[in-house]
Design a protein around this motif. Structure first.
Motif, PDB file in Angstrom:
ATOM      1  N   SER A  94       0.828  -1.203   0.000  1.00  0.00           N
ATOM      2  CA  SER A  94       0.000   0.000   0.000  1.00  0.00           C
ATOM      3  C   SER A  94       0.860   1.251   0.000  1.00  0.00           C
ATOM      4  CB  SER A  94      -0.931  -0.003   1.212  1.00  0.00           C
ATOM      5  OG  SER A  94      -1.799  -1.120   1.174  1.00  0.00           O
ATOM      6  N   ALA A  95       1.945   1.212   0.797  1.00  0.00           N
ATOM      7  CA  ALA A  95       2.855   2.357   0.825  1.00  0.00           C
ATOM      8  C   ALA A  95       3.513   2.561  -0.533  1.00  0.00           C
ATOM      9  CB  ALA A  95       3.911   2.160   1.911  1.00  0.00           C
ATOM     10  N   ALA A  96       3.900   1.447  -1.185  1.00  0.00           N
ATOM     11  CA  ALA A  96       4.516   1.569  -2.516  1.00  0.00           C
ATOM     12  C   ALA A  96       3.519   2.127  -3.524  1.00  0.00           C
ATOM     13  CB  ALA A  96       5.031   0.204  -2.968  1.00  0.00           C
ATOM     14  N   THR A  97       2.256   1.657  -3.442  1.00  0.00           N
ATOM     15  CA  THR A  97       1.233   2.182  -4.339  1.00  0.00           C
ATOM     16  C   THR A  97       1.012   3.668  -4.129  1.00  0.00           C
ATOM     17  OG1 THR A  97       0.134   0.027  -4.358  1.00  0.00           O
ATOM     18  CG2 THR A  97      -1.171   1.921  -5.046  1.00  0.00           C
ATOM     19  N   GLU A  98       0.989   4.081  -2.856  1.00  0.00           N
ATOM     20  CA  GLU A  98       0.795   5.500  -2.554  1.00  0.00           C
ATOM     21  C   GLU A  98       1.982   6.327  -3.031  1.00  0.00           C
ATOM     22  OE1 GLU A  98      -1.418   8.757  -1.041  1.00  0.00           O
ATOM     23  OE2 GLU A  98      -1.871   6.722  -1.704  1.00  0.00           O
ATOM     24  N   ARG A  99       3.208   5.789  -2.894  1.00  0.00           N
ATOM     25  CA  ARG A  99       4.372   6.518  -3.404  1.00  0.00           C
ATOM     26  C   ARG A  99       4.287   6.684  -4.918  1.00  0.00           C
ATOM     27  NH1 ARG A  99       7.213   3.273   0.402  1.00  0.00           N
ATOM     28  NH2 ARG A  99       7.762   1.794  -1.240  1.00  0.00           N
ATOM     29  N   ASN A 100       3.871   5.629  -5.621  1.00  0.00           N
ATOM     30  CA  ASN A 100       3.725   5.727  -7.066  1.00  0.00           C
ATOM     31  C   ASN A 100       2.656   6.746  -7.450  1.00  0.00           C
ATOM     32  OD1 ASN A 100       5.688   3.793  -7.507  1.00  0.00           O
ATOM     33  ND2 ASN A 100       4.240   2.102  -7.570  1.00  0.00           N
ATOM     34  N   ARG A 101       1.558   6.751  -6.691  1.00  0.00           N
ATOM     35  CA  ARG A 101       0.496   7.725  -6.980  1.00  0.00           C
ATOM     36  C   ARG A 101       0.986   9.143  -6.770  1.00  0.00           C
ATOM     37  NH1 ARG A 101      -3.036  10.974  -4.891  1.00  0.00           N
ATOM     38  NH2 ARG A 101      -2.221  10.675  -2.795  1.00  0.00           N
ATOM     39  N   LEU A 102       1.694   9.382  -5.663  1.00  0.00           N
ATOM     40  CA  LEU A 102       2.227  10.723  -5.413  1.00  0.00           C
ATOM     41  C   LEU A 102       3.233  11.121  -6.481  1.00  0.00           C
ATOM     42  CD1 LEU A 102       2.673  10.611  -1.532  1.00  0.00           C
ATOM     43  CD2 LEU A 102       0.969  11.886  -2.822  1.00  0.00           C
ATOM     44  N   ALA A 103       4.056  10.157  -6.920  1.00  0.00           N
ATOM     45  CA  ALA A 103       5.024  10.465  -7.977  1.00  0.00           C
ATOM     46  C   ALA A 103       4.296  10.872  -9.256  1.00  0.00           C
ATOM     47  CB  ALA A 103       5.917   9.254  -8.228  1.00  0.00           C
ATOM     48  N   ARG A 104       3.213  10.157  -9.593  1.00  0.00           N
ATOM     49  CA  ARG A 104       2.450  10.537 -10.789  1.00  0.00           C
ATOM     50  C   ARG A 104       1.849  11.927 -10.639  1.00  0.00           C
ATOM     51  NH1 ARG A 104       0.585   5.141 -10.451  1.00  0.00           N
ATOM     52  NH2 ARG A 104      -1.309   5.871  -9.438  1.00  0.00           N
ATOM     53  N   ASP A 105       1.276  12.211  -9.453  1.00  0.00           N
ATOM     54  CA  ASP A 105       0.647  13.512  -9.251  1.00  0.00           C
ATOM     55  C   ASP A 105       1.668  14.644  -9.323  1.00  0.00           C
ATOM     56  OD1 ASP A 105      -1.808  12.406  -9.027  1.00  0.00           O
ATOM     57  OD2 ASP A 105      -1.950  12.538  -6.842  1.00  0.00           O
ATOM     58  N   ILE A 106       2.846  14.426  -8.722  1.00  0.00           N
ATOM     59  CA  ILE A 106       3.880  15.462  -8.780  1.00  0.00           C
ATOM     60  C   ILE A 106       4.305  15.705 -10.215  1.00  0.00           C
ATOM     61  CG2 ILE A 106       6.264  15.980  -8.149  1.00  0.00           C
ATOM     62  CD1 ILE A 106       5.743  14.575  -5.497  1.00  0.00           C
ATOM     63  N   HIS A 107       4.509  14.613 -10.960  1.00  0.00           N
ATOM     64  CA  HIS A 107       4.926  14.766 -12.359  1.00  0.00           C
ATOM     65  C   HIS A 107       3.840  15.447 -13.183  1.00  0.00           C
ATOM     66  CE1 HIS A 107       5.382  13.568 -16.582  1.00  0.00           C
ATOM     67  NE2 HIS A 107       6.689  13.585 -16.347  1.00  0.00           N
ATOM     68  N   ASP A 108       2.574  15.019 -12.968  1.00  0.00           N
ATOM     69  CA  ASP A 108       1.496  15.512 -13.823  1.00  0.00           C
ATOM     70  C   ASP A 108       1.104  16.949 -13.511  1.00  0.00           C
ATOM     71  OD1 ASP A 108       1.512  13.050 -14.961  1.00  0.00           O
ATOM     72  OD2 ASP A 108      -0.259  12.306 -13.929  1.00  0.00           O
ATOM     73  N   SER A 109       1.197  17.356 -12.234  1.00  0.00           N
ATOM     74  CA  SER A 109       0.758  18.704 -11.867  1.00  0.00           C
ATOM     75  C   SER A 109       1.920  19.681 -11.802  1.00  0.00           C
ATOM     76  CB  SER A 109       0.012  18.656 -10.536  1.00  0.00           C
ATOM     77  OG  SER A 109       0.849  18.115  -9.518  1.00  0.00           O
ATOM     78  N   LEU A 110       2.790  19.491 -10.818  1.00  0.00           N
ATOM     79  CA  LEU A 110       3.917  20.411 -10.684  1.00  0.00           C
ATOM     80  C   LEU A 110       4.835  20.344 -11.892  1.00  0.00           C
ATOM     81  CD1 LEU A 110       4.893  19.992  -6.925  1.00  0.00           C
ATOM     82  CD2 LEU A 110       3.596  21.822  -7.996  1.00  0.00           C
ATOM     83  N   GLY A 111       5.081  19.150 -12.414  1.00  0.00           N
ATOM     84  CA  GLY A 111       5.948  19.032 -13.583  1.00  0.00           C
ATOM     85  C   GLY A 111       5.400  19.796 -14.767  1.00  0.00           C
ATOM     86  N   HIS A 112       4.090  19.730 -14.954  1.00  0.00           N
ATOM     87  CA  HIS A 112       3.473  20.460 -16.065  1.00  0.00           C
ATOM     88  C   HIS A 112       3.681  21.965 -15.924  1.00  0.00           C
ATOM     89  CE1 HIS A 112       0.403  21.795 -18.901  1.00  0.00           C
ATOM     90  NE2 HIS A 112      -0.124  22.520 -17.919  1.00  0.00           N
ATOM     91  N   HIS A 113       3.386  22.494 -14.748  1.00  0.00           N
ATOM     92  CA  HIS A 113       3.508  23.939 -14.556  1.00  0.00           C
ATOM     93  C   HIS A 113       4.962  24.398 -14.578  1.00  0.00           C
ATOM     94  CE1 HIS A 113      -0.727  24.296 -13.969  1.00  0.00           C
ATOM     95  NE2 HIS A 113      -0.736  23.559 -12.870  1.00  0.00           N
TER      96      HIS A 113
END
Length: 386
Positions: free
Chosen positions: A178-197
Motif C-alpha cells: 500500500s505504501a509503494a502504491t501511494e508513493r507511485n500515486r504521489l510520484a504521478r501527481d507530482i509529475h502531472d501537476s507540478l511538472g506540467h507547470h
C-alpha cells in the motif's frame, strides 16, 4: 525454528491440582510412603513451588528451551517420588505438551512415546501379570488419553499461533505494498501537476530572456504567464494537500481541460472540445483522462515544438475516448516508452481498466488516444483521487 508460546494456564493449573491433592492426602493420613511424612510433604511442597518458579523463568527466558525442559523433567520426577497419593503422575503429560511448542511435533511425540515405554517397562519389572490388573491397565489407558489430549491441545494452539504470525506477516506485506502504491500515486501527481507547470514556467522564462531586448512587451507577457503558472502550481499543491486530507473539491473535466488550454505560453495553441455527460464516470476515471491530456499537451509544448494541439473528449454511455493530436516533431514511441510521463499515464489509465494508444513517428506529429470504460472503478470497488 520458531518457538511458540505454550498455553500459560495449563501447567500452573496442573501444579495447583497436584499440590492440593498431595496436601489432602497427607492431611487425611493417606500417605503410606517411606520416611517421615512431614519431611516428605515439605519436600513435595518445595518442589511444586520450584515448578511454579520454573514457569515464571521460562516466560522471561524463552530461548533457554533445553535447560527448561531438563529442569522440568527433573522436578516432575522429584514430585512423583515425594507424592504418595500418585496424582502427580499426571504431570508427565506436561513434558510432551511443552516440548511441542519449543521443539515441534516430532520431539513431543518422542517424549510421549518414551513416557509410555517407561511405564510399560516399570510394569514389566515390578508387576508381573499387570495386564490382568484393572488398576494398572486403567493407569496405562489414562496416560494414553492424557497424552492424546495434551498433544491435541498443543497442536491446536501452535496452529493458531502460526496462523496469527502468518496473518501479521501478510498484513505487513499489504502495508508495504500500500505504501509503494501511494508513493507511485504521489510520484504521478507530482509529475502531472507540478511538472506540467514547471515546464510551462521554464518555456515562458526562456522566452522572456530571449525577447528582453528585442521585444520588451513580449518579454513582459512571458513573465506574466510565468507568474500565472506559479499561481497554478501553488493551487495544485494546495489541492494535493486537500486530497490527502480527503477534502479536495474536484472540478469538472470540461473546466479542467479549459484551464489547460489557457495555461502556458502562446505556443502551441491548444483547442479543447468536450462532448457528452460526465455523470456515471468516477473521479478516478475523469482524473485519468485529464492527466493524460495534460501529459500529452506538456510533451507537445516541451519536446515536439508543436504549433497546434487539439484535445477532443467524447463521453459516451459505455466509455470515454480522449484524443490529443499535435503537429510537432513526433517521436518513436518505443524509444520513449521508459519516460516517466508516459509510464505514469499508462499506470493511471490501467488503474481504471482503460487503454492507451500512441501513434507517432519522427516528423509526423503525435496522436494519443485514451479509452476509459464508464463506471469501471465502481465495478471493481476501487477509488481514485486527483
Amino acid at each position: 525454528m520458531v518457538a511458540y508460546v505454550p498455553v500459560r494456564w495449563v501447567s500452573p493449573l496442573l501444579y495447583g491440582v497436584v499440590l492440593v491433592g498431595g496436601l489432602y492426602s497427607a492431611a487425611a493420613g493417606l500417605d503410606d510412603g517411606p520416611g517421615p511424612t512431614s519431611w516428605r510433604t515439605a519436600g513435595f511442597v518445595t518442589t511444586i513451588g520450584a515448578l511454579f518458579a520454573l514457569e515464571a523463568a521460562g516466560r522471561r527466558r524463552p530461548a533457554a528451551r533445553v535447560p527448561l525442559l531438563l529442569a522440568r523433567c527433573t522436578l516432575i520426577a522429584a514430585v512423583v517420588l515425594l507424592d504418595a497419593s500418585g496424582l502427580s503422575q499426571v504431570l508427565f503429560v506436561l513434558l510432551p505438551f511443552t516440548a511441542y511448542f519449543a521443539f515441534g511435533r516430532t520431539t513431543a511425540l518422542a517424549l510421549g512415546t518414551l513416557r509410555l515405554a517407561g511405564l510399560l517397562t516399570t510394569y514389566l519389572l515390578t508387576a508381573p501379570g499387570w495386564y490382568r490388573d484393572q488398576e494398572h491397565v486403567s493407569d496405562l489407558l489414562m496416560l494414553c488419553v492424557g497424552l492424546v489430549l495434551a498433544l491435541s491441545m498443543a497442536a491446536v494452539a501452535v496452529g493458531e499461533q502460526r496462523a496469527r504470525l502468518e496473518l501479521q506477516a501478510y498484513a505487513a506485506r499489504v502495508a508495504e505494498l500500500s505504501a509503494a502504491t501511494e508513493r507511485n500515486r504521489l510520484a504521478r501527481d507530482i509529475h502531472d501537476s507540478l511538472g506540467h507547470h514547471l515546464t510551462a514556467m521554464s518555456v515562458q522564462l526562456e522566452m522572456a530572456s530571449d525577447f528582453q531586448s528585442l521585444d520588451p512587451e513580449g518579454a513582459r507577457r512571458a513573465l506574466n504567464e510565468a507568474r500565472r503558472s506559479v499561481r497554478l502550481a501553488l493551487g495544485d499543491v494546495r489541492q494535493s494537500v486537500r486530497a490527502l486530507r480527503d477534502e479536495a473539491a474536484r472540478p469538472t473535466l470540461s473546466a479542467a481541460l479549459a484551464a489547460l488550454a489557457q495555461d502556458g505560453a502562446a505556443r502551441p495553441r491548444v483547442t479543447v472540445a468536450v462532448s457528452g455527460d460526465e455523470d456515471g464516470y468516477g473521479p478516478a476515471e475523469l482524473t485519468a483522462l485529464y492527466r493524460a491530456a495534460q501529459e500529452a499537451v506538456t510533451n507537445a509544448r516541451r519536446y515536439a515544438r508543436a504549433t497546434q494541439v487539439t484535445v477532443v473528449v467524447r463521453l459516451a454511455g459505455d466509455a470515454a475516448r480522449l484524443e490529443v493530436t499535435d503537429d510537432g516533431n513526433g517521436f518513436a514511441p518505443d524509444a520513449a516508452a521508459a519516460g516517466f510521463g508516459l509510464i505514469g499515464m499508462r499506470e493511471r489509465v490501467h488503474l481504471v481498466a482503460g487503454s492507451v494508444d500512441i501513434d507517432s513517428s519522427p516528423g509526423a506529429g503525435t496522436r494519443v488516444t485514451v479509452t476509459v470504460l464508464r463506471g469501471a472503478t465502481a465495478k471493481s470497488g476501487q477509488t481514485g483521487r486527483q
